[in-house]
Design a protein around this motif. Sequence first.
Motif: not given
Length: 237
Positions: A149-151, A185-190, A209-215, A217-223
């Motif tokens: 989902v996050y990806g 990245p914040a929009v993608a995470f939400v 479990d929405r794995t907030v920190r992992f999500g 990180l996933v949204c931030l790295v590509p940006a």
Amino acid sequence: MSPNATVTGPGRQRVAATTGDATSPAVGSGAAWAEYLAAARQLDGVRRGAAAAAGEQARSAEAAREELTVVRTGLASQQDRLRELGVPAISLVPSPPELTEAARSMAGGPAAVLAALRSARGWAEAADAALAARRRPGSWPARARNLLVYGPFALLVPLIQVLVLAATGVGPASVAALICGLPMPAVAFVAGWIAIGRLFRVGPTERLDRTVRFGALVCLVPAVLATAGLLLALLAG
């Protein structure tokens, strides 16, 4: 002799004897006929019961053959899938105690065989459901499930930025794409956080479990990577 005289003596005795001899055979033949009818009805009942039992056994045997075909097909498919998952072949073969127990459960004739096959089919269908549940994303580990989902949300804006840079080159469009991509990245995470709650359900007593920190990180790295690439391209241009 007067006409009203009553006859007594041997003549009367002979008349009485004659009447008794005529009644006795009639009574005996009626009782024999009743016994014959009762025996005939009893034999007919036995015949009907035997025919019904034979018909039931024939139907049970036919149903057992059909059930056996279905069970064999399902087990063959399951064995192939389990071998693909790395299950040893020896684990897929019944042990001698299991064979003995199965033979004992089917010793009661076609009806018992049919019941055992239907029970085996139920177990096979339950195993199919377990294998299917294992393949569904909802049964995966939380990080692997949420990455689906996050990806896509995390890659959407960086991909658009790269396409704009490739189509227009270094210029105002690339600068605008860079600026617009900063809060993405914040929009993608939400968006991913909300989508996980909609796509994956848990029990009323469980917590998703929405794995907030992992999500995040996933949204931030590509940006970050896309932004760095755009900055380098702008500086080089």
